[in-house]
Design an enzyme around this catalytic site. Structure first.
Site, PDB file in Angstrom:
ATOM      1  N   LYS A 178       0.831  -1.224   0.000  1.00 15.22           N
ATOM      2  CA  LYS A 178       0.000   0.000   0.000  1.00 15.22           C
ATOM      3  C   LYS A 178       0.858   1.263   0.000  1.00 15.22           C
ATOM      4  O   LYS A 178       2.069   1.183   0.142  1.00 15.22           O
ATOM      5  CB  LYS A 178      -0.930  -0.003   1.214  1.00 15.22           C
ATOM      6  CG  LYS A 178      -1.670  -1.303   1.453  1.00 15.22           C
ATOM      7  CD  LYS A 178      -2.779  -1.583   0.460  1.00 15.22           C
ATOM      8  CE  LYS A 178      -3.398  -2.923   0.789  1.00 15.22           C
ATOM      9  NZ  LYS A 178      -4.540  -3.279   0.000  1.00 15.22           N
TER      10      LYS A 178
HETATM   11  C1  LIG Z   1      -5.540  -4.390   0.788  1.00 20.02           C
HETATM   12  C2  LIG Z   1      -6.987  -4.193   0.716  1.00 20.02           C
HETATM   13  C3  LIG Z   1      -7.844  -4.604   1.742  1.00 20.02           C
HETATM   14  C4  LIG Z   1      -7.423  -5.445   2.899  1.00 20.02           C
HETATM   15  O1  LIG Z   1      -6.333  -5.039   3.594  1.00 20.02           O
HETATM   16  P1  LIG Z   1      -5.419  -6.104   4.387  1.00 20.02           P
HETATM   17  O2  LIG Z   1      -4.574  -5.225   5.228  1.00 20.02           O
HETATM   18  O3  LIG Z   1      -4.662  -6.856   3.358  1.00 20.02           O
HETATM   19  O4  LIG Z   1      -6.312  -6.974   5.176  1.00 20.02           O
HETATM   20  C5  LIG Z   1      -9.183  -4.288   1.644  1.00 20.02           C
HETATM   21  N1  LIG Z   1      -9.665  -3.637   0.592  1.00 20.02           N
HETATM   22  C6  LIG Z   1      -8.887  -3.248  -0.443  1.00 20.02           C
HETATM   23  C7  LIG Z   1      -9.500  -2.521  -1.590  1.00 20.02           C
HETATM   24  C8  LIG Z   1      -7.533  -3.542  -0.417  1.00 20.02           C
HETATM   25  O5  LIG Z   1      -6.770  -3.198  -1.457  1.00 20.02           O
END
Ligand SMILES: *Cc1c(COP(=O)(O)O)cnc(C)c1O
Length: 359
Positions: A178
């Site tokens: 992210k």
């Molecule tokens: C990464 C992501 C999540 C979940 O996050 P995690 O930390 O991996 O559990 C939820 N929604 C979207 C759109 C994502 O890209």
């Protein structure tokens, strides 16, 4: 190979982690509170609640808003699966609405899917681009619906300077791919004091006072080690996002291949380009698979986000979902994400653009 994403961690993060290890606060301690305060301030909300992941942030946010069995929640099928899965965890039913040209839920199709059972709208700010919150909030107000924003890819994205995650209840992820990371981690943002208090209880086995459990909760806590990394990453986030945006400006100015559609940004919107996602249409001389191959041969990693709409994933087929939403279907066959992360050099971005132009 130029990777599709790369976490940028420096000596500041390393130093911060070592300090936590020396402090003895390994689980939820003082760094969590500091991270929550600073993150809330950054997003522009009263409360932030740190969690173990973006998925657990979404899960707790739904429960804190008392979304559960029998409730319908309107959401997008063109996304990572987490926001739909959390609805199933709570016993709620995802109701899928098709997307628009910006890859986000098409707000003009939402009202047509509202029933007596509809309790919430769950838009995803996909690839770092804000969903149309003006329209979504207006519909929510009209029908008294809760709004949970999946901002897991959109740290710092905004509409008229108002950050995503501050319109409804926001959920963020700090997974390594992210825009900022804590390893694993998540955050809920809200202006609703009751929701914030309930989320805190849900995160920590329903305890306000140790070993007195007020409600059925979970262990969805973040560690102080993660929070220490998050605090350093938060300081760098604006710089990271600026670098992503400047990489995109180069791509958008220089990629000129007919049949390839580049992402556009509406006036007043701030796109933080978690992903730079293009569409390879029928009018392009090369197929998507052909382009992936050429990029790969030239040392450039590209990824299809997302190849299968959520309603056609196995657990959903098993539940009887039979949707076939036209834009979602079309775009999932056309999209390709290219590297855009802050670690790219000038040489990398020139190479990526010139290879695409060469087809
Ligand atoms: C990464 C992501 C999540 C979940 O996050 P995690 O930390 O991996 O559990 C939820 N929604 C979207 C759109 C994502 O890209």
């Amino acid at each position: 190979m130029i990777p599709i994403s790369k976490p940028v961690l420096g000596k500041e993060e390393k130093r911060a982690v070592l300090k936590v290890l020396d402090s003895g606060f390994l689980a939820q301690g003082p760094k969590i509170e500091e991270f929550e305060k600073k993150f809330a301030k950054y997003i522009g909300v009263k409360y932030a609640i740190a969690t173990s992941s973006g998925t657990t942030a979404l899960h707790i946010a739904l429960l804190a808003h008392e979304i559960g069995k029998g409730d319908e929640v309107i959401t997008t099928p063109f996304t990572f699966i987490a926001p739909s899965n959390v609805l199933l965890y709570c016993g709620a039913k995802p109701v899928f609405v098709d997307i628009g040209e910006d890859f986000n839920i098409n707000p003009d199709l939402i009202e047509g899917r509202i029933t007596k059972k509809t309790k919430a709208i769950l838009p995803v700010h996909l690839f770092g681009y804000p969903a149309d919150m003006a329209k979504i909030m207006k519909i929510a107000k009209k029908y008294h619906l809760v709004v949970i924003e999946d901002a897991c890819q959109a740290h710092g994205a905004s509409i008229q300077r108002r950050k995503v995650g501050s319109f409804g209840t926001g959920c963020f992820s700090f997974y390594p791919t992210k825009n900022m990371t804590t390893g694993e981690g998540g955050m809920i943002t809200t202006n609703n004091r009751k929701v914030a208090e309930k989320a805190k209880l849900l995160r920590n086995h329903g305890m306000k006072i140790r070993y007195y459990h007020d409600i059925l909760g979970f262990n969805f806590r973040m560690t102080d080690i993660s929070a220490a990394i998050g605090l350093e990453q938060l300081k760098k986030l604006e710089k990271f996002n600026q670098k992503r945006i400047s990489n995109v400006n180069y791509f958008n100015k220089n990629i000129k291949t007919s049949g390839i559609i580049l992402p556009r940004v509406k006036k007043g919107y701030r796109h933080v380009f978690h992903q730079y996602t293009i569409r390879i249409t029928d009018q392009c001389s090369k197929s998507r698979e052909g382009l992936i191959k050429i990029l790969n041969e030239n040392g450039i990693c590209s990824v299809i986000y997302y190849p299968i709409p959520v309603y056609r994933q196995k657990p959903y087929l098993k539940l009887g979902y039979k949707e076939c939403l036209p834009i979602t279907e079309k775009y999932s066959k056309e999209v390709l994400s290219l590297p855009v992360h802050p670690f790219l050099t000038q040489k990398d971005i020139r190479k990526i653009a010139s290879i695409i132009n060469s087809i």
